[in-house]
Design a protein around this motif. Structure first.
Motif, PDB file in Angstrom:
ATOM      1  N   ALA A   1       6.317   7.256 -13.619  1.00  0.00           N
ATOM      2  CA  ALA A   1       5.198   7.450 -14.532  1.00  0.00           C
ATOM      3  C   ALA A   1       3.958   7.879 -13.803  1.00  0.00           C
ATOM      4  CB  ALA A   1       4.924   6.171 -15.313  1.00  0.00           C
ATOM      5  N   THR A   2       4.062   8.552 -12.621  1.00  0.00           N
ATOM      6  CA  THR A   2       2.874   8.765 -11.822  1.00  0.00           C
ATOM      7  C   THR A   2       2.506  10.213 -11.578  1.00  0.00           C
ATOM      8  OG1 THR A   2       4.200   8.611  -9.829  1.00  0.00           O
ATOM      9  CG2 THR A   2       3.188   6.593 -10.606  1.00  0.00           C
ATOM     10  N   SER A   3       3.074  11.177 -12.276  1.00  0.00           N
ATOM     11  CA  SER A   3       2.603  12.552 -12.172  1.00  0.00           C
ATOM     12  C   SER A   3       2.301  13.060 -13.559  1.00  0.00           C
ATOM     13  CB  SER A   3       3.664  13.430 -11.494  1.00  0.00           C
ATOM     14  OG  SER A   3       4.786  13.534 -12.307  1.00  0.00           O
TER      15      SER A   3
ATOM     16  N   GLY B   1       0.817  -1.205   0.000  1.00  0.00           N
ATOM     17  CA  GLY B   1       0.000   0.000   0.000  1.00  0.00           C
ATOM     18  C   GLY B   1       0.853   1.258   0.000  1.00  0.00           C
ATOM     19  N   GLY B   2       0.170   2.399  -0.033  1.00  0.00           N
ATOM     20  CA  GLY B   2       0.862   3.681  -0.043  1.00  0.00           C
ATOM     21  C   GLY B   2       0.711   4.428  -1.346  1.00  0.00           C
ATOM     22  N   LEU B   3       0.346   3.719  -2.432  1.00  0.00           N
ATOM     23  CA  LEU B   3       0.078   4.363  -3.715  1.00  0.00           C
ATOM     24  C   LEU B   3      -1.416   4.354  -3.984  1.00  0.00           C
ATOM     25  CD1 LEU B   3       2.737   3.109  -6.302  1.00  0.00           C
ATOM     26  CD2 LEU B   3       2.627   5.308  -5.167  1.00  0.00           C
ATOM     27  N   SER B   4      -1.895   5.349  -4.667  1.00  0.00           N
ATOM     28  CA  SER B   4      -3.289   5.343  -5.090  1.00  0.00           C
ATOM     29  C   SER B   4      -3.492   4.259  -6.139  1.00  0.00           C
ATOM     30  CB  SER B   4      -3.675   6.705  -5.673  1.00  0.00           C
ATOM     31  OG  SER B   4      -3.003   6.919  -6.897  1.00  0.00           O
ATOM     32  N   VAL B   5      -4.746   3.866  -6.342  1.00  0.00           N
ATOM     33  CA  VAL B   5      -5.055   2.845  -7.345  1.00  0.00           C
ATOM     34  C   VAL B   5      -4.590   3.299  -8.720  1.00  0.00           C
ATOM     35  CG1 VAL B   5      -6.919   1.596  -8.493  1.00  0.00           C
ATOM     36  CG2 VAL B   5      -7.002   1.944  -6.019  1.00  0.00           C
ATOM     37  N   ALA B   6      -4.791   4.584  -9.028  1.00  0.00           N
ATOM     38  CA  ALA B   6      -4.391   5.102 -10.342  1.00  0.00           C
ATOM     39  C   ALA B   6      -2.882   4.988 -10.536  1.00  0.00           C
ATOM     40  CB  ALA B   6      -4.838   6.550 -10.501  1.00  0.00           C
ATOM     41  N   ASN B   7      -2.108   5.357  -9.517  1.00  0.00           N
ATOM     42  CA  ASN B   7      -0.652   5.306  -9.654  1.00  0.00           C
ATOM     43  C   ASN B   7      -0.146   3.876  -9.763  1.00  0.00           C
ATOM     44  OD1 ASN B   7      -0.106   8.066  -9.661  1.00  0.00           O
ATOM     45  ND2 ASN B   7      -0.285   8.179  -7.442  1.00  0.00           N
ATOM     46  N   LEU B   8      -0.797   2.950  -9.067  1.00  0.00           N
ATOM     47  CA  LEU B   8      -0.420   1.539  -9.189  1.00  0.00           C
ATOM     48  C   LEU B   8      -0.702   1.041 -10.609  1.00  0.00           C
ATOM     49  CD1 LEU B   8       0.712  -0.830  -7.604  1.00  0.00           C
ATOM     50  CD2 LEU B   8      -1.630  -1.465  -6.987  1.00  0.00           C
ATOM     51  N   LYS B   9      -1.806   1.487 -11.176  1.00  0.00           N
ATOM     52  CA  LYS B   9      -2.113   1.129 -12.574  1.00  0.00           C
ATOM     53  C   LYS B   9      -1.067   1.698 -13.526  1.00  0.00           C
ATOM     54  CE  LYS B   9      -6.107  -1.080 -12.155  1.00  0.00           C
ATOM     55  NZ  LYS B   9      -6.280  -2.490 -12.599  1.00  0.00           N
ATOM     56  N   HIS B  10      -0.582   2.896 -13.232  1.00  0.00           N
ATOM     57  CA  HIS B  10       0.455   3.486 -14.082  1.00  0.00           C
ATOM     58  C   HIS B  10       1.703   2.599 -14.114  1.00  0.00           C
ATOM     59  CE1 HIS B  10      -1.351   7.766 -13.273  1.00  0.00           C
ATOM     60  NE2 HIS B  10      -2.141   6.992 -13.990  1.00  0.00           N
TER      61      HIS B  10
ATOM     62  N   PRO C   1      -7.661  -4.594 -16.796  1.00  0.00           N
ATOM     63  CA  PRO C   1      -8.859  -4.062 -16.132  1.00  0.00           C
ATOM     64  C   PRO C   1      -8.610  -2.659 -15.596  1.00  0.00           C
ATOM     65  CG  PRO C   1      -8.400  -6.320 -15.408  1.00  0.00           C
ATOM     66  CD  PRO C   1      -7.211  -5.873 -16.209  1.00  0.00           C
ATOM     67  N   GLY C   2      -9.585  -1.786 -15.788  1.00  0.00           N
ATOM     68  CA  GLY C   2      -9.479  -0.432 -15.262  1.00  0.00           C
ATOM     69  C   GLY C   2      -8.745   0.547 -16.152  1.00  0.00           C
ATOM     70  N   LEU C   3      -8.372   0.137 -17.384  1.00  0.00           N
ATOM     71  CA  LEU C   3      -7.619   1.042 -18.256  1.00  0.00           C
ATOM     72  C   LEU C   3      -8.438   2.283 -18.610  1.00  0.00           C
ATOM     73  CD1 LEU C   3      -5.125   1.689 -19.962  1.00  0.00           C
ATOM     74  CD2 LEU C   3      -6.130   0.347 -21.822  1.00  0.00           C
ATOM     75  N   ARG C   4      -9.721   2.099 -18.912  1.00  0.00           N
ATOM     76  CA  ARG C   4     -10.554   3.258 -19.271  1.00  0.00           C
ATOM     77  C   ARG C   4     -10.635   4.246 -18.110  1.00  0.00           C
ATOM     78  NH1 ARG C   4     -13.617   3.422 -23.722  1.00  0.00           N
ATOM     79  NH2 ARG C   4     -13.534   1.613 -25.121  1.00  0.00           N
ATOM     80  N   GLU C   5     -10.766   3.725 -16.899  1.00  0.00           N
ATOM     81  CA  GLU C   5     -10.839   4.611 -15.734  1.00  0.00           C
ATOM     82  C   GLU C   5      -9.539   5.403 -15.572  1.00  0.00           C
ATOM     83  OE1 GLU C   5     -13.986   1.739 -15.509  1.00  0.00           O
ATOM     84  OE2 GLU C   5     -11.829   1.530 -15.858  1.00  0.00           O
ATOM     85  N   VAL C   6      -8.402   4.751 -15.865  1.00  0.00           N
ATOM     86  CA  VAL C   6      -7.113   5.444 -15.799  1.00  0.00           C
ATOM     87  C   VAL C   6      -7.076   6.597 -16.794  1.00  0.00           C
ATOM     88  CG1 VAL C   6      -4.649   5.209 -16.288  1.00  0.00           C
ATOM     89  CG2 VAL C   6      -5.819   3.460 -14.945  1.00  0.00           C
ATOM     90  N   LEU C   7      -7.529   6.352 -18.020  1.00  0.00           N
ATOM     91  CA  LEU C   7      -7.491   7.389 -19.050  1.00  0.00           C
ATOM     92  C   LEU C   7      -8.478   8.509 -18.767  1.00  0.00           C
ATOM     93  CD1 LEU C   7      -7.153   5.149 -22.246  1.00  0.00           C
ATOM     94  CD2 LEU C   7      -5.353   6.357 -20.996  1.00  0.00           C
ATOM     95  N   LEU C   8      -9.593   8.199 -18.133  1.00  0.00           N
ATOM     96  CA  LEU C   8     -10.572   9.232 -17.790  1.00  0.00           C
ATOM     97  C   LEU C   8     -10.025  10.221 -16.761  1.00  0.00           C
ATOM     98  CD1 LEU C   8     -13.866   7.127 -17.630  1.00  0.00           C
ATOM     99  CD2 LEU C   8     -13.394   9.037 -19.186  1.00  0.00           C
TER     100      LEU C   8
END
Length: 692
Positions: free
Chosen positions: A352-354, A193-202, A221-228
């Motif tokens: 790749a997270t900012s 833990g410690g990273l947001s879900v979005a940053n972990l996806k990155h 899974p969750g790619l569209r949510e990442v791009l949104l």
């Protein structure tokens, strides 16, 4: 309270019943000859059903051939790395030479393996085989493992590391060409833990992009949510490159822009979420994808503007011929999209997270200025480093004089530990890639990077980076003094990390020493002795590929007087003939590629090895990849465009554990042996595979 307890008990009962059904299916005598010997299976069946902490261990027997294997299955997907550590401790490589350290690729046409994949996932299972005379010993070792794990005091599997260190190691593993290590680190980051879900996806997107697994990236899974959420430009570039490899390039290779539009217009393709991006700010493949996307979305006016902007930027080569009719007489500026600011603390994000703002806001004058800013965690500097990594046209040339080398080395030597951690995490990858691309000689800087890191780093991720540093340093034709200093750093406390499980990495180092001319023969011999001595001491634990490489390197470096011979092959060890095959090996280090080809031609002439160091796809590379039985991708400093391209056109892809020639040869031989073993059991040649 009573209802909640009853519900929990009911859930546990249901899960236990489901597990028992699975175990019964696995041991069903119709599919598994081991099921006809219940006394043999009893201890493993009971351990699987009643156990909670140890992995499942289930035997399998193929009566038609007399072959047998033990399937060791992680109970949870994130425990695969932990199961590997147990198997290294209890069975490998003394009893089992292969299969104990990498999950097997499960066959979805096999009743048992498809059931394992459905319940526990495709990367959960290790498949252990032993020679006939060692099967009882393997049986006893696995029983002992189950007993000790279930009966030992409850403890954490591993000591937690700071999140920043895990992210640094993840970047190092990707840079050094150690994809299996990167996968393990990503699992650990997710658990801790410690990273947001979005940053972990990155991070997941970056790993798949580096491996060239474009189809897997787009199916994540969750790619569209990442791009949104308007992710960083680096993440968008990786997604666009994946779209190019899977959707655009195959159609354009047939000369059909219309077919490319049809694919991008499908509902499953997320091009609509990226259509407003400015193509000028992206690399060639991503820019081409955006142009086709605009046409697929019916945005012809925006398409005309984007083409005009690319023409004005002198990047007309990325515009497909089929779009020439959309060129306007006058160049118009394409629309731009402002990108959002970071929503995550810099100390808790990976490279790749900012998100990005316009790169023109800040451009360093030199690598000294960039590294100084990165050490201070300056956001513009971190953003600039990410842009360089994504092949988006952002470059910072290195100075070619000795004074620049001295200045960089002095700068690194003055940095504090925290400053150096920032440089290692954010700037080391683009810096070493620029050194590799430019071919410049920076012996002092490379030696300083090694000296600053080797003292406290002995894990697999940083061994992979050390291998790259060694290769880049040896290219510089160093003086005898610099050579001796570097090899002294290289061999500091080798006894702490050289062992049978790291044999291929250690042999990769020795192979690089043998491949390059040396200014001091005695220094090279001493370094090779220090690396090889721990392996010679435990030669009986090495597999045949590593033993053969060790013998060959000892002879090449004239160490025969020290070791007249290595451990002779174990006559009781199961030997599998190497079948004829065609193999494509891809990597950016042509020296490694050449040594792999020579080694295989001398020892296994029935295996035809084709080589490629192309940075982008081509017609020739497509044909070679299609006709190869499998491709081996060395991801160290590889370009995403080429790895995506090869993965899309290959029957099967294998990733070596390291980037040196010994690791690559070992990966080729293990894959050929796996195929030889599997052939009688009905696994098809064309089955697609992602190892690692």
């Amino acid at each position: 309270m009573g209802a909640g307890v009853t519900s929990a008990e009911g859930t546990r009962t249901s899960q236990a019943a489901s597990l028992e059904v699975f175990v019964d299916l696995f041991l069903d005598p119709r599919h598994n000859g081991a099921g006809k010997h219940p006394k043999w299976c009893a201890v493993f069946r009971d351990g699987a059903v009643q156990g909670r902490r140890a992995p499942l261990v289930l035997p399998r027997l193929w009566e038609a051939t007399g072959d047998s294997a033990y399937y060791v299955i992680a109970r949870q997907p994130h425990q695969a790395g932990l199961v590997r550590d147990l198997l290294v401790a209890f069975v490998g490589p003394s009893l089992v030479k292969v299969g104990y350290d990498v999950p097997v690729s499960l066959d979805d046409t096999d009743v048992i393996e498809s059931a394992v994949a459905a319940r526990y996932g495709p990367s959960s299972t290790f498949k252990l085989r032993a020679p006939r005379d060692k099967r009882s010993t393997l049986h006893a070792a696995l029983r002992r493992m189950l007993t000790l794990v279930e009966g030992s005091p409850q403890r954490a599997w591993s000591a937690p590391k700071p999140l920043g260190r895990l992210l640094t190691d993840f970047e190092a593993a990707l840079l050094g060409g150690a994809p299996q290590v990167a996968a393990d680190l990503l699992d650990q980051i997710g658990r801790q833990g410690g990273l947001s879900v979005a940053n972990l996806k990155h991070l997941q997107i970056k790993r798949l992009a580096v491996l060239g697994q474009a189809s897997e990236l787009l199916a994540m899974p969750g790619l569209r949510e990442v791009l949104l959420q308007d992710p960083p430009r680096a993440v968008k570039e990786m997604v666009l490159n994946a779209l190019y490899a899977t959707c655009v390039e195959p159609a354009l290779s047939e000369g059909s822009v219309e077919a490319a539009c049809e694919v991008l217009a499908q509902a499953r393709v997320p091009i609509a979420l990226l259509a407003e991006e400015d193509p000028v700010r992206f690399g060639d493949e991503a820019a081409t994808t955006l142009l086709i996307g605009l046409l697929a979305q019916g945005q012809e006016e925006e398409l005309i503007g984007a083409i005009g902007a690319l023409d004005a930027a002198r990047r007309s080569s990325v515009i497909p011929v089929g779009l020439n009719r959309y060129r306007a007489p006058a160049v118009r500026t394409a629309p731009t999209t402002a990108e959002s600011a970071d929503d995550v603390n810099t100390a808790e994000t990976a490279s790749a997270t900012s998100t990005d703002s316009d790169a023109s806001e800040w451009y360093p004058a030199s690598w000294d200025e960039l590294l100084t800013a990165v050490a201070e965690a300056d956001k513009a500097a971190l953003r600039f480093c990410r842009d360089m990594e994504t092949d988006g046209g952002t470059e910072l040339p290195l100075a070619a004089d000795a004074a620049a080398d001295t200045a960089l080395a002095d700068l690194l030597s003055r940095m504090s530990d925290s400053d150096y951690e920032n440089v290692w995490r954010y700037a080391l990858s683009p810096f070493l890639q620029e050194v590799s691309r430019s071919g410049l000689s920076l012996p002092l800087t490379l030696a300083q990077v090694t000296a600053s890191s080797i003292g406290q780093r002995r894990d697999p991720a940083n061994l992979a980076v050390l291998d790259l540093l060694l290769e880049l340093f040896l290219r510089t034709s160093p003086s005898a003094e610099d050579y001796a200093d570097f090899l002294e750093h290289l061999t500091i406390r080798v006894q702490e990390w050289v062992a049978s499980e790291t044999a291929s990495q250690a042999l990769d180092f020795v192979d690089r020493l043998a491949a390059f001319a040396t200014p001091d023969q005695q220094t090279r011999t001493q370094a090779a002795l220090e690396l090889l001595t721990p392996l010679h001491r435990h030669a009986q634990r090495l597999d045949q590929a590593c033993l053969a490489s060790a013998r060959s390197l000892s002879g090449e470096l004239q160490l025969d007087l020290v070791w007249p011979d290595w451990q002779q092959p174990d006559s009781s060890q199961e030997t599998v003939p190497i079948p004829s095959a065609q193999v494509l090996v891809y990597g950016m280090d042509t020296g490694v590629l050449d040594r792999v080809q020579i080694w295989m031609a001398e020892r296994y002439p029935q295996v035809k090895v084709a080589l490629s160091a192309d940075k982008v796809g081509s017609g020739r590379l497509r044909e070679v990849a299609r006709h190869a039985d499998f491709s081996v991708l060395i991801t160290q400093c590889a370009t995403h465009a080429a790895t995506n391209f090869i993965s899309q056109h290959s029957q099967s892809v294998v990733y070596p554990k390291g980037a040196g020639s010994v690791s690559v040869v070992r990966a080729i031989l293990e894959e050929l042996q796996r195929r030889a073993r599997s052939a009688p059991l009905g696994t098809g040649r064309g089955m697609r595979r992602r190892a690692g």
